[in-house]
Design a protein around this motif. Sequence first.
Motif, short mmCIF file in Angstrom:
data_model
loop_
_atom_site.label_atom_id
_atom_site.label_comp_id
_atom_site.label_asym_id
_atom_site.label_seq_id
_atom_site.Cartn_x
_atom_site.Cartn_y
_atom_site.Cartn_z
N GLY A 148 0.86 -1.28 0.07
CA GLY A 148 -0.07 0.02 -0.10
C GLY A 148 0.68 1.21 0.18
O GLY A 148 0.25 2.27 -0.06
N ASP A 149 2.09 1.14 0.11
CA ASP A 149 2.95 2.37 0.32
C ASP A 149 3.29 2.86 -1.20
O ASP A 149 3.01 2.03 -2.25
N SER A 150 3.78 3.95 -1.12
CA SER A 150 4.64 4.39 -2.29
C SER A 150 6.03 4.29 -2.30
O SER A 150 6.65 4.65 -1.19
N LEU A 151 6.73 4.55 -3.55
CA LEU A 151 8.16 4.59 -3.67
C LEU A 151 8.34 5.08 -5.03
O LEU A 151 7.89 4.90 -6.21
N THR A 152 9.38 6.12 -4.99
CA THR A 152 9.71 6.59 -6.48
C THR A 152 11.29 5.99 -6.70
O THR A 152 12.18 6.46 -5.90
N LEU A 153 11.38 5.44 -7.94
CA LEU A 153 12.65 5.05 -8.28
C LEU A 153 13.16 6.21 -9.33
O LEU A 153 12.41 6.96 -10.07
N ALA A 154 14.54 6.35 -9.41
CA ALA A 154 15.21 7.19 -10.53
C ALA A 154 16.18 6.41 -11.03
O ALA A 154 16.86 5.65 -10.36
N CYS A 155 16.55 6.90 -12.22
CA CYS A 155 17.63 6.42 -12.82
C CYS A 155 18.24 7.65 -13.61
O CYS A 155 17.79 8.28 -14.32
N THR A 156 19.61 7.82 -13.46
CA THR A 156 20.41 8.94 -13.89
C THR A 156 21.37 8.33 -15.08
O THR A 156 21.68 7.13 -14.83
N ALA A 157 21.43 9.33 -16.16
CA ALA A 157 22.22 8.75 -17.03
C ALA A 157 23.70 9.89 -17.22
O ALA A 157 23.48 10.74 -17.22
N SER A 158 24.58 9.11 -17.66
CA SER A 158 25.86 9.93 -17.79
C SER A 158 26.16 9.77 -19.29
O SER A 158 25.60 8.95 -20.12
N GLY A 159 26.92 10.36 -19.77
CA GLY A 159 27.16 10.62 -21.29
C GLY A 159 26.13 11.71 -21.94
O GLY A 159 25.67 12.21 -21.28
N ARG A 160 26.42 11.51 -23.39
CA ARG A 160 25.62 12.50 -24.18
C ARG A 160 24.31 11.83 -24.64
O ARG A 160 24.15 10.77 -24.52
N ASN A 161 23.62 12.98 -24.94
CA ASN A 161 22.26 12.44 -25.62
C ASN A 161 21.30 11.72 -25.09
O ASN A 161 20.56 10.65 -25.53
N PHE A 162 21.24 11.90 -23.75
CA PHE A 162 20.12 11.25 -22.82
C PHE A 162 18.74 11.14 -23.49
O PHE A 162 18.10 10.34 -23.87
N SER A 163 18.54 12.46 -24.18
CA SER A 163 17.04 12.68 -24.60
C SER A 163 16.89 11.89 -25.94
O SER A 163 15.77 12.13 -26.76
N SER A 164 17.91 11.39 -26.56
CA SER A 164 17.83 10.84 -27.70
C SER A 164 17.27 9.21 -27.74
O SER A 164 17.23 8.30 -28.45
N ASN A 165 17.27 8.94 -26.21
CA ASN A 165 16.89 7.48 -25.76
C ASN A 165 15.68 7.20 -25.25
O ASN A 165 14.83 8.20 -24.53
N VAL A 166 14.93 6.29 -25.82
CA VAL A 166 13.77 5.87 -25.27
C VAL A 166 14.23 5.14 -23.87
O VAL A 166 15.33 4.35 -23.90
N MET A 167 13.43 5.36 -22.85
CA MET A 167 13.86 4.90 -21.59
C MET A 167 12.81 3.92 -21.11
O MET A 167 11.44 4.20 -21.03
N GLY A 168 13.25 2.71 -20.47
CA GLY A 168 12.47 1.82 -19.87
C GLY A 168 12.56 1.23 -18.57
O GLY A 168 13.62 1.32 -18.16
N TRP A 169 11.68 0.84 -17.94
CA TRP A 169 11.73 0.29 -16.61
C TRP A 169 11.29 -1.09 -16.63
O TRP A 169 10.47 -1.56 -17.33
N PHE A 170 12.21 -2.06 -16.25
CA PHE A 170 11.97 -3.42 -16.27
C PHE A 170 12.11 -3.77 -14.73
O PHE A 170 12.82 -3.26 -13.94
N ARG A 171 11.53 -5.32 -14.59
CA ARG A 171 11.85 -5.69 -13.29
C ARG A 171 12.15 -7.20 -13.14
O ARG A 171 11.71 -7.79 -14.11
#
Length: 123
Positions: A14-37
């Motif tokens: 019932g709780d909430s949690l926020t995950l974050a994923c940071t990227a290094s390098g160039r052109n982050f905005s050129s990538n489609v980003m996905g979350w998997f588990r």
Amino acid sequence: VQLQAFGGGQVQAGDSLTLACTASGRNFSSNVMGWFRQAPGKEREFVAVISRGGNRTSYSDSAKGRFTISRDNAKNTVFLQMNALEAEDTAVYYCGADPTGYGGRWSGQYPHWGQGTQVTVSS
């Protein structure tokens, strides 16, 4: 691009949690980003994906209505807001980057992965 996921932890159902994923390098905005588990003994499964500009998202059936994926291209970060967590959400969560722009629900489409962050939900 190198990815680092963080924000996991142990929570109650019932709780909430926020995950974050940071990227290094160039052109982050050129990538489609996905979350998997990936839960113990199971294959890596799709959770959510967001387009390069952030205007299109898609979710697994289990995530729809409870999880929200978003991104901040200025900060090279993608987020996964998880609400109403259930014991079945317990897994290691990974972020992936697809520079081709296709993205999608198949993990093989993503050549770049973060190290994963553990989410444990107690019922």
